[in-house]
Scaffold this motif. Sequence first.
Motif, PDB file in Angstrom:
ATOM      1  N   LEU A 159      42.634  44.479  32.216  1.00  0.00           N
ATOM      2  CA  LEU A 159      44.069  44.674  32.577  1.00  0.00           C
ATOM      3  C   LEU A 159      44.565  46.144  32.243  1.00  0.00           C
ATOM      4  O   LEU A 159      45.284  46.805  32.842  1.00  0.00           O
ATOM      5  CB  LEU A 159      44.891  43.684  32.020  1.00  0.00           C
ATOM      6  CG  LEU A 159      44.832  42.397  32.477  1.00  0.00           C
ATOM      7  CD1 LEU A 159      45.743  41.125  31.317  1.00  0.00           C
ATOM      8  CD2 LEU A 159      45.241  42.146  33.957  1.00  0.00           C
ATOM      9  N   THR A 160      44.266  46.588  30.892  1.00  0.00           N
ATOM     10  CA  THR A 160      44.689  47.852  30.470  1.00  0.00           C
ATOM     11  C   THR A 160      44.375  49.085  31.457  1.00  0.00           C
ATOM     12  O   THR A 160      45.047  49.981  31.858  1.00  0.00           O
ATOM     13  CB  THR A 160      44.358  48.025  29.283  1.00  0.00           C
ATOM     14  OG1 THR A 160      45.236  47.046  28.329  1.00  0.00           O
ATOM     15  CG2 THR A 160      44.928  49.565  28.627  1.00  0.00           C
ATOM     16  N   GLN A 206      51.127  43.470  42.983  1.00  0.00           N
ATOM     17  CA  GLN A 206      50.898  42.360  44.064  1.00  0.00           C
ATOM     18  C   GLN A 206      49.576  43.025  44.687  1.00  0.00           C
ATOM     19  O   GLN A 206      48.723  42.036  45.130  1.00  0.00           O
ATOM     20  CB  GLN A 206      52.151  42.334  45.326  1.00  0.00           C
ATOM     21  CG  GLN A 206      53.104  41.455  44.501  1.00  0.00           C
ATOM     22  CD  GLN A 206      54.366  41.367  45.569  1.00  0.00           C
ATOM     23  OE1 GLN A 206      54.629  42.452  46.259  1.00  0.00           O
ATOM     24  NE2 GLN A 206      54.739  40.281  45.724  1.00  0.00           N
ATOM     25  N   GLU A 207      49.418  44.295  45.144  1.00  0.00           N
ATOM     26  CA  GLU A 207      48.516  44.726  45.815  1.00  0.00           C
ATOM     27  C   GLU A 207      47.037  44.554  45.075  1.00  0.00           C
ATOM     28  O   GLU A 207      46.091  44.313  45.753  1.00  0.00           O
ATOM     29  CB  GLU A 207      48.656  46.088  46.213  1.00  0.00           C
ATOM     30  CG  GLU A 207      49.505  46.559  47.288  1.00  0.00           C
ATOM     31  CD  GLU A 207      50.018  47.755  47.607  1.00  0.00           C
ATOM     32  OE1 GLU A 207      50.956  48.003  48.530  1.00  0.00           O
ATOM     33  OE2 GLU A 207      49.464  48.625  46.664  1.00  0.00           O
ATOM     34  N   GLY A 208      47.270  44.689  43.712  1.00  0.00           N
ATOM     35  CA  GLY A 208      46.119  44.515  42.917  1.00  0.00           C
ATOM     36  C   GLY A 208      45.647  42.985  42.598  1.00  0.00           C
ATOM     37  O   GLY A 208      44.774  42.712  41.934  1.00  0.00           O
ATOM     38  N   GLY A 209      46.341  41.750  43.356  1.00  0.00           N
ATOM     39  CA  GLY A 209      45.770  40.643  43.240  1.00  0.00           C
ATOM     40  C   GLY A 209      46.742  39.923  42.130  1.00  0.00           C
ATOM     41  O   GLY A 209      46.537  38.777  41.794  1.00  0.00           O
ATOM     42  N   ASP A 233      47.353  37.225  36.611  1.00  0.00           N
ATOM     43  CA  ASP A 233      46.078  37.952  37.072  1.00  0.00           C
ATOM     44  C   ASP A 233      45.412  36.789  37.893  1.00  0.00           C
ATOM     45  O   ASP A 233      44.746  35.944  37.314  1.00  0.00           O
ATOM     46  CB  ASP A 233      45.437  38.412  36.032  1.00  0.00           C
ATOM     47  CG  ASP A 233      44.076  39.211  36.258  1.00  0.00           C
ATOM     48  OD1 ASP A 233      43.794  39.207  37.570  1.00  0.00           O
ATOM     49  OD2 ASP A 233      43.140  39.198  35.621  1.00  0.00           O
ATOM     50  N   SER A 234      45.187  36.974  39.216  1.00  0.00           N
ATOM     51  CA  SER A 234      44.309  35.875  39.811  1.00  0.00           C
ATOM     52  C   SER A 234      42.968  35.766  39.492  1.00  0.00           C
ATOM     53  O   SER A 234      42.373  34.993  39.680  1.00  0.00           O
ATOM     54  CB  SER A 234      44.416  36.418  41.325  1.00  0.00           C
ATOM     55  OG  SER A 234      44.054  37.721  41.686  1.00  0.00           O
ATOM     56  N   ASP A 235      42.379  37.017  38.781  1.00  0.00           N
ATOM     57  CA  ASP A 235      41.004  36.865  38.455  1.00  0.00           C
ATOM     58  C   ASP A 235      40.771  36.023  37.383  1.00  0.00           C
ATOM     59  O   ASP A 235      39.787  35.323  37.201  1.00  0.00           O
ATOM     60  CB  ASP A 235      40.278  38.266  38.276  1.00  0.00           C
ATOM     61  CG  ASP A 235      40.350  39.117  39.409  1.00  0.00           C
ATOM     62  OD1 ASP A 235      40.108  38.565  40.571  1.00  0.00           O
ATOM     63  OD2 ASP A 235      40.221  40.427  39.443  1.00  0.00           O
ATOM     64  N   SER A 236      41.696  36.047  36.378  1.00  0.00           N
ATOM     65  CA  SER A 236      41.527  35.279  35.241  1.00  0.00           C
ATOM     66  C   SER A 236      42.381  34.248  35.108  1.00  0.00           C
ATOM     67  O   SER A 236      42.163  33.391  33.950  1.00  0.00           O
ATOM     68  CB  SER A 236      41.684  36.164  34.022  1.00  0.00           C
ATOM     69  OG  SER A 236      43.019  36.651  34.073  1.00  0.00           O
ATOM     70  N   ASP A 237      43.427  34.060  35.825  1.00  0.00           N
ATOM     71  CA  ASP A 237      44.672  33.000  35.536  1.00  0.00           C
ATOM     72  C   ASP A 237      45.460  33.286  34.375  1.00  0.00           C
ATOM     73  O   ASP A 237      46.269  32.519  34.185  1.00  0.00           O
ATOM     74  CB  ASP A 237      43.998  31.632  35.555  1.00  0.00           C
ATOM     75  CG  ASP A 237      44.937  30.717  36.287  1.00  0.00           C
ATOM     76  OD1 ASP A 237      45.608  30.970  37.176  1.00  0.00           O
ATOM     77  OD2 ASP A 237      44.995  29.339  36.017  1.00  0.00           O
TER      78      ASP A 237
END
Lengths: 85, 305
Positions: B124-125, B205-208, B232-236
């Motif tokens: 994320l950072t 938003q564009e980054g998921g 974060d859609s990758d990790s929830d």
Amino acid sequence: MGDAVKYYAIIGSGRTLQNPSGLARRVASDDGQIDEALRRDLTWQRDSAIIEWEYGDAGADLVEISEADATELIERFREKWSRED
Amino acid sequence: MAHDRTADQEQPRETDRPQEVPPQQDDLDARLEHLPAGHPSSPYRDDGSRRPSPPDLAEHDFSLPGDAPDLPPTDRARTAPDGSWHWKAHDLSPAQSRAGDQGLARCHEREGRDAEGNYGEHGLTPAMRHIEAQLEHGHLAPNTEQFALKEPDRYKEKLAKLIARFPGESPEDLTRLIHDGVRYTFVSTTEAYLSNLGDVSRRLQEGGFELMARINNWGEEEYKGMNMRWRDSDSDLISRFKFTPTRAWAPKSRHTKRMRELMTSEHPSRRLRACERIRSTSAHRSQSHMAGRTFLNTAGKINDG
């Protein structure tokens, strides 16, 4: 000035108003307001849930409910927690 | 006399070290000891029992540059041999503490730094730094890497509070209510605030990322800004984002911390002061702040107001 109490159902992730995670209350008295939350031993303890919610930091949503609903909720918690303990 | 003490305590305390209490505070404390029991500023209740000590301002975690904790050993958190965790009035059982460790591990893993504290492409950072580099206005708050991760004992302290507040929930589930395990603040000039907010939101938003909640504090007189939670859609993992004009971001954190301290104080005079402040801003709160709250409802739709 008489005491006045506002009750709030604490609704955490995946919960609804019908199935809340906890209960908070704000007691207004001559001494000012006191914020508390119901603990598992069914005592009311000082808690900053309401003020955190008001400032957007609670991590859960709060919905004001009536005293009658709060009383009913406390009874449901009493039954549920006594089964679990 | 009591008023002087109250005003003095209005100022943020930089540390809990007793030796750093100014001499005049000691003098005030001594004089307050002689107030009649039950007096709002007396340290004694009507029945003569001693009121609890004022809440610890360091209890609430709003890390700011220059506010890094430097507590004496006796005030530090302790993990017992059985794995239980203890700090101030808060305790976690071994299982609860393990749940906290697992929650922290999720935050660490997703935040992006490795065991040596270095960043690569993922996390994320680095993603936030990438967004920052594309902003026309605004930037991340100073020392973002230092404060991106919630300090472990503060995290466990928050978990302990949630366990007390949500007695029926499992500690594992409650770690998912800690939305500031990873947190970022974007700052800008007042003039660029809206464009910066929109720009960052669009790029998230564009980054998921998925917007979970936003709380608009722009109508506040004492501080201005927007709090958001993005998943974060990758990790929830849900993280907290603050957007604020440069000059408002530190005062906001201190103000919120102070209000919590006042509202849960054992001292009626302090609670009254908090009530007065809340009343003074209630019009703003009901019309703008509360109306600006946005949460996802259970159907996954966004409800405004």
